[in-house]
Design an enzyme around this catalytic site. Sequence first.
Site, PDB file in Angstrom:
ATOM      1  CB  CYS A  43      -0.961   0.000   1.190  1.00 33.88           C
ATOM      2  SG  CYS A  43      -0.162   0.240   2.796  1.00 33.88           S
ATOM      3  CB  ALA A  44       0.226   4.839   0.216  1.00 27.97           C
TER       4      ALA A  44
END
Length: 285
Positions: free
Chosen positions: A189-190
Amino acid sequence: YVTSTTLVVPFMFMWVAKSKRNRAIGRASVVPTFFGVNEPILFGAPLVLNPVFFIPFVLTPIVNVWIFKFFVDVLGMNSFSVNLPWTTPALLGIVMGTQFALLSFVLAVVLIVVDIIIYYPFLKVYDNEILEEEAGIKESNSELQDKVAANFDTKKADAILASHSNKGTETKADLTNNIKEQTNVLVLCAGGGTSGLLANALNKAAEEFNVPVKAAAGGYGAHMDIMKDYQLIILAPQVASNYEDIKQDTDKLGIKLVKTQGVEYINLTRDGQAALAFVQKQFED
């Protein structure tokens, strides 16, 4: 500030929204968002690229900064002087970051009220749209059932469906194990926050169902040195747009790559059994 200004949104989805879908998203997003991981509400609602929420999504952080500046410059409140972990809940972060200034408690309450006022009318519009969609789907299914019942004898089929729905011990997903060797899964994810939710769900389900799967979480951009150790990489919605870029590397290394969507990703983080079935599906011939 984007994370802190979305703090009230999951609670509003959970308590104010009337649609089942929005209430479910609120319940799934409230805990991660409280600790600074707001991807579930950003991509699950979604708030990102949603024209209904464009104005509050852009306006709320700006207004919050203005109010904070007013408390500091005009009322004389301490500004932030302490660096806190990014997972510190927004309200505690304001109080602790200003060294427990008395005005910071007032500021926290003011920001909550202001954010609710800004988001409320837009949430009601969006919730009404989802309610109409749910009503349309329900009506469509009802009409189809009526037409089938009018032309065919459905008693036997109804009995079969009823018997299956009453089997509480039935598994919710097909867990026919097609993974025989140790398989490592990397969820990206980020920032490595929400990916941890899915990785934990996978590890628990793999242990429960005795499937040789081991999952780990990471942030996109820090994966280049470790991706060679994994057989599958799952992209969270916030980094799914990088699919084509990372696919060039995974194809060279013979690694499977799959991206997920907002609601799908939230459901997988909440249901380890479904997450494990999702992984197993990627290895079907």
